[in-house]
Design a protein around this motif. Sequence first.
Motif, PDB file in Angstrom:
ATOM      1  N   THR A  53       0.830  -1.209   0.000  1.00 14.43           N
ATOM      2  CA  THR A  53       0.000   0.000   0.000  1.00 14.43           C
ATOM      3  C   THR A  53       0.861   1.254   0.000  1.00 14.43           C
ATOM      4  OG1 THR A  53      -1.755  -1.176   1.185  1.00 14.43           O
ATOM      5  CG2 THR A  53      -1.814   1.228   1.244  1.00 14.43           C
ATOM      6  N   ALA A  54       1.925   1.257   0.805  1.00 14.14           N
ATOM      7  CA  ALA A  54       2.813   2.426   0.861  1.00 14.14           C
ATOM      8  C   ALA A  54       3.480   2.660  -0.486  1.00 14.14           C
ATOM      9  CB  ALA A  54       3.864   2.239   1.957  1.00 14.14           C
ATOM     10  N   THR A  55       3.805   1.586  -1.199  1.00 13.43           N
ATOM     11  CA  THR A  55       4.490   1.727  -2.481  1.00 13.43           C
ATOM     12  C   THR A  55       3.528   2.140  -3.589  1.00 13.43           C
ATOM     13  OG1 THR A  55       6.020   0.016  -1.729  1.00 13.43           O
ATOM     14  CG2 THR A  55       6.126   0.610  -4.043  1.00 13.43           C
ATOM     15  N   GLU A  56       2.269   1.768  -3.477  1.00 10.06           N
ATOM     16  CA  GLU A  56       1.281   2.274  -4.425  1.00 10.06           C
ATOM     17  C   GLU A  56       1.192   3.800  -4.340  1.00 10.06           C
ATOM     18  OE1 GLU A  56      -2.169   0.140  -3.312  1.00 10.06           O
ATOM     19  OE2 GLU A  56      -1.683  -1.628  -4.534  1.00 10.06           O
ATOM     20  N   ALA A  57       1.399   4.338  -3.122  1.00 12.02           N
ATOM     21  CA  ALA A  57       1.366   5.791  -2.928  1.00 12.02           C
ATOM     22  C   ALA A  57       2.704   6.443  -3.258  1.00 12.02           C
ATOM     23  CB  ALA A  57       0.973   6.111  -1.483  1.00 12.02           C
ATOM     24  N   SER A  58       3.773   5.657  -3.288  1.00 10.96           N
ATOM     25  CA  SER A  58       5.116   6.160  -3.591  1.00 10.96           C
ATOM     26  C   SER A  58       5.797   5.198  -4.557  1.00 10.96           C
ATOM     27  CB  SER A  58       5.947   6.302  -2.308  1.00 10.96           C
ATOM     28  OG  SER A  58       5.376   7.235  -1.414  1.00 10.96           O
ATOM     29  N   PRO A  59       5.390   5.212  -5.824  1.00 13.09           N
ATOM     30  CA  PRO A  59       5.877   4.201  -6.780  1.00 13.09           C
ATOM     31  C   PRO A  59       7.356   4.297  -7.103  1.00 13.09           C
ATOM     32  CG  PRO A  59       4.525   5.854  -7.884  1.00 13.09           C
ATOM     33  CD  PRO A  59       4.380   6.099  -6.424  1.00 13.09           C
ATOM     34  N   GLY A  60       8.032   5.366  -6.667  1.00 14.36           N
ATOM     35  CA  GLY A  60       9.464   5.480  -6.903  1.00 14.36           C
ATOM     36  C   GLY A  60      10.281   4.447  -6.161  1.00 14.36           C
ATOM     37  N   LEU A  61       9.674   3.735  -5.213  1.00 18.28           N
ATOM     38  CA  LEU A  61      10.381   2.662  -4.496  1.00 18.28           C
ATOM     39  C   LEU A  61      10.111   1.292  -5.115  1.00 18.28           C
ATOM     40  CD1 LEU A  61      12.273   2.866  -1.986  1.00 18.28           C
ATOM     41  CD2 LEU A  61      10.976   4.927  -2.478  1.00 18.28           C
ATOM     42  N   ALA A  62       9.516   1.278  -6.304  1.00 14.96           N
ATOM     43  CA  ALA A  62       9.344   0.023  -7.040  1.00 14.96           C
ATOM     44  C   ALA A  62       9.576   0.287  -8.519  1.00 14.96           C
ATOM     45  CB  ALA A  62       7.954  -0.553  -6.802  1.00 14.96           C
ATOM     46  N   VAL A  63      10.772   0.784  -8.825  1.00 18.26           N
ATOM     47  CA  VAL A  63      11.108   1.113 -10.212  1.00 18.26           C
ATOM     48  C   VAL A  63      12.193   0.175 -10.730  1.00 18.26           C
ATOM     49  CG1 VAL A  63      10.469   3.546 -10.045  1.00 18.26           C
ATOM     50  CG2 VAL A  63      12.805   2.840  -9.435  1.00 18.26           C
ATOM     51  N   ARG A  64      12.355   0.199 -12.046  1.00 19.18           N
ATOM     52  CA  ARG A  64      13.491  -0.433 -12.710  1.00 19.18           C
ATOM     53  C   ARG A  64      14.102   0.595 -13.658  1.00 19.18           C
ATOM     54  NH1 ARG A  64       9.758  -4.987 -13.882  1.00 19.18           N
ATOM     55  NH2 ARG A  64      10.261  -6.790 -12.564  1.00 19.18           N
ATOM     56  N   ARG A  65      15.403   0.425 -13.910  1.00 13.17           N
ATOM     57  CA  ARG A  65      16.047   1.297 -14.889  1.00 13.17           C
ATOM     58  C   ARG A  65      15.720   0.809 -16.287  1.00 13.17           C
ATOM     59  NH1 ARG A  65      22.512   2.595 -15.931  1.00 13.17           N
ATOM     60  NH2 ARG A  65      22.135   4.222 -17.487  1.00 13.17           N
ATOM     61  N   ARG A  66      15.245   1.735 -17.092  1.00 12.82           N
ATOM     62  CA  ARG A  66      14.966   1.459 -18.490  1.00 12.82           C
ATOM     63  C   ARG A  66      15.571   2.587 -19.320  1.00 12.82           C
ATOM     64  NH1 ARG A  66      14.492  -2.723 -16.640  1.00 12.82           N
ATOM     65  NH2 ARG A  66      12.741  -4.206 -16.708  1.00 12.82           N
ATOM     66  N   GLY A  67      16.790   2.376 -19.813  1.00 16.88           N
ATOM     67  CA  GLY A  67      17.492   3.416 -20.559  1.00 16.88           C
ATOM     68  C   GLY A  67      17.732   4.623 -19.683  1.00 16.88           C
ATOM     69  N   PRO A  68      17.287   5.820 -20.104  1.00 14.77           N
ATOM     70  CA  PRO A  68      17.525   7.034 -19.329  1.00 14.77           C
ATOM     71  C   PRO A  68      16.457   7.299 -18.278  1.00 14.77           C
ATOM     72  CG  PRO A  68      16.479   7.629 -21.384  1.00 14.77           C
ATOM     73  CD  PRO A  68      16.671   6.125 -21.420  1.00 14.77           C
ATOM     74  N   LEU A  69      15.570   6.321 -18.047  1.00 14.83           N
ATOM     75  CA  LEU A  69      14.406   6.555 -17.180  1.00 14.83           C
ATOM     76  C   LEU A  69      14.326   5.544 -16.054  1.00 14.83           C
ATOM     77  CD1 LEU A  69      11.664   7.108 -19.919  1.00 14.83           C
ATOM     78  CD2 LEU A  69      12.892   8.901 -18.653  1.00 14.83           C
ATOM     79  N   TRP A  70      13.627   5.963 -14.976  1.00 19.50           N
ATOM     80  CA  TRP A  70      13.122   5.043 -13.965  1.00 19.50           C
ATOM     81  C   TRP A  70      11.652   4.804 -14.289  1.00 19.50           C
ATOM     82  CZ3 TRP A  70      17.147   3.169 -11.883  1.00 19.50           C
ATOM     83  CH2 TRP A  70      18.214   3.956 -11.437  1.00 19.50           C
ATOM     84  N   HIS A 124      20.611   3.659  -2.929  1.00 20.34           N
ATOM     85  CA  HIS A 124      20.817   5.108  -2.858  1.00 20.34           C
ATOM     86  C   HIS A 124      20.809   5.727  -4.256  1.00 20.34           C
ATOM     87  CE1 HIS A 124      21.611   8.814  -0.973  1.00 20.34           C
ATOM     88  NE2 HIS A 124      22.628   8.484  -0.201  1.00 20.34           N
ATOM     89  N   ILE A 125      20.855   4.894  -5.273  1.00 26.58           N
ATOM     90  CA  ILE A 125      20.800   5.415  -6.636  1.00 26.58           C
ATOM     91  C   ILE A 125      19.428   6.011  -6.922  1.00 26.58           C
ATOM     92  CG2 ILE A 125      21.047   4.826  -9.084  1.00 26.58           C
ATOM     93  CD1 ILE A 125      22.844   2.467  -8.178  1.00 26.58           C
ATOM     94  N   VAL A 126      18.374   5.432  -6.343  1.00 23.48           N
ATOM     95  CA  VAL A 126      17.019   5.887  -6.662  1.00 23.48           C
ATOM     96  C   VAL A 126      16.367   6.697  -5.547  1.00 23.48           C
ATOM     97  CG1 VAL A 126      16.651   3.900  -8.158  1.00 23.48           C
ATOM     98  CG2 VAL A 126      15.849   3.801  -5.801  1.00 23.48           C
ATOM     99  N   THR A 127      16.950   6.732  -4.370  1.00 19.22           N
ATOM    100  CA  THR A 127      16.342   7.465  -3.262  1.00 19.22           C
ATOM    101  C   THR A 127      17.421   8.001  -2.351  1.00 19.22           C
ATOM    102  OG1 THR A 127      14.582   7.370  -1.579  1.00 19.22           O
ATOM    103  CG2 THR A 127      16.097   5.496  -1.674  1.00 19.22           C
ATOM    104  N   ASP A 128      17.000   8.837  -1.392  1.00 23.86           N
ATOM    105  CA  ASP A 128      17.926   9.375  -0.389  1.00 23.86           C
ATOM    106  C   ASP A 128      17.297   9.216   0.992  1.00 23.86           C
ATOM    107  OD1 ASP A 128      15.968  11.338  -0.361  1.00 23.86           O
ATOM    108  OD2 ASP A 128      17.240  12.919  -1.182  1.00 23.86           O
ATOM    109  N   GLY A 129      17.978   9.746   2.012  1.00 25.77           N
ATOM    110  CA  GLY A 129      17.502   9.558   3.375  1.00 25.77           C
ATOM    111  C   GLY A 129      16.108  10.104   3.611  1.00 25.77           C
ATOM    112  N   ARG A 130      15.846  11.326   3.134  1.00 27.43           N
ATOM    113  CA  ARG A 130      14.523  11.905   3.328  1.00 27.43           C
ATOM    114  C   ARG A 130      13.461  11.116   2.566  1.00 27.43           C
ATOM    115  NH1 ARG A 130      12.702  16.933   4.658  1.00 27.43           N
ATOM    116  NH2 ARG A 130      14.388  16.801   6.174  1.00 27.43           N
ATOM    117  N   GLY A 131      13.773  10.738   1.331  1.00 26.16           N
ATOM    118  CA  GLY A 131      12.811   9.984   0.545  1.00 26.16           C
ATOM    119  C   GLY A 131      12.445   8.661   1.195  1.00 26.16           C
TER     120      GLY A 131
END
Length: 383
Positions: A53-70, A124-131
Amino acid sequence: MTLTATRPYSRRISPIERGYLNAAATGTPQLIQMVIEGEGTLDPDALRRAARTATEASPGLAVRRRGPLWRAGGPVPELVELPAGTGLGHEFFHRDLSVVTGPVCELGLIRDAGATRLVVRASHIVTDGRGLRQWIADLFRVLRDEDPVGCPDTVDDAHFRAAAGHVRPAPEAARLTGLPAMIGEGPAGERPLWLRRRVPAAPSGVTARAAAALSRHLTTDTGRLIVPVDLRRHDTTTRSTANLTSQLVLDLRRDDSWKRVHSTLVRALIAKTEVAVLDRDFLRDNPFANNLSEAQAFDGDNFPCTAIISDHGEVDTAAFSAPAFRATSFSTLPMLVPYAEMFLSACRIGDDTELTLACRDRPGAGEKAGTLLDDIAEALRSG
């Protein structure tokens, strides 16, 4: 288990994040690890549901690298149940997380007699401490049957360049070829050495006080300090789990005064120097390493950066509590950085300060690092 978002999440890999991708290429895992300890229990199945549920609200914690994008659609943070008494030598604390296959975040649950530890690890590539802390806060909101706040924004560092307004060019940082190591001698093991102290004091200027205590141990007349700075301070309405941390580079003098270090740090923050450095070309204008070969050349005897000191500020343990679990402690396990000898993390919990020092595990490192950490703790107590 993969996340299916109702609104596809996608954002550009930022220059900051590309720097961490380059660091990961040296073979050093780029990880944030946060440890929440407390009384009571956390139900594994409830944690798995809350993570989804938390990740549905913050999808940046369930990404994959695809070329120049997350891109969204990666695995939801998984839960690993670890045996009672699991220590920091366990493989769980040292394995890397892939930003290509995912997951980019995972949880570890350790249930000891009368106590529970929850470990949250993220790339740490996709997030930081605050995130990551924002995501963890949502995890516990869901466990308390509250709605998650969420971090849906897809901005990157360019957004904060604009939000900061006019910024003068950053002063050029002199290139240092290497400062003699302070902690241990000889070959280093592959894993970091972590030492922790809980100090019964919560003074102001923790970063500067710690830096001044560290300066007493310099092996030369000067040192160099990195202080991470959260770019979100330039737009506090942003809700993002991205890696939005820039850095200040400060010179350190032997037997430095904490007040001088603090005033230097404050002036740099007022000048928004952490925004100005974003305009540098880090392939040609980098005070530490301009390419992968240079970063891999640091053998543990010399480093262009003495220390990274990251102050996570005040942590409200109530935000990391659930009906059957009361958090009593929060700490981090800092990562090793190829060009820095050590990494010190701090946070305040009530009237105490939690310190964790990461350095290379070399002969004599434990004793030397312990003395260094004791001196930093004393500097905080003497306020």
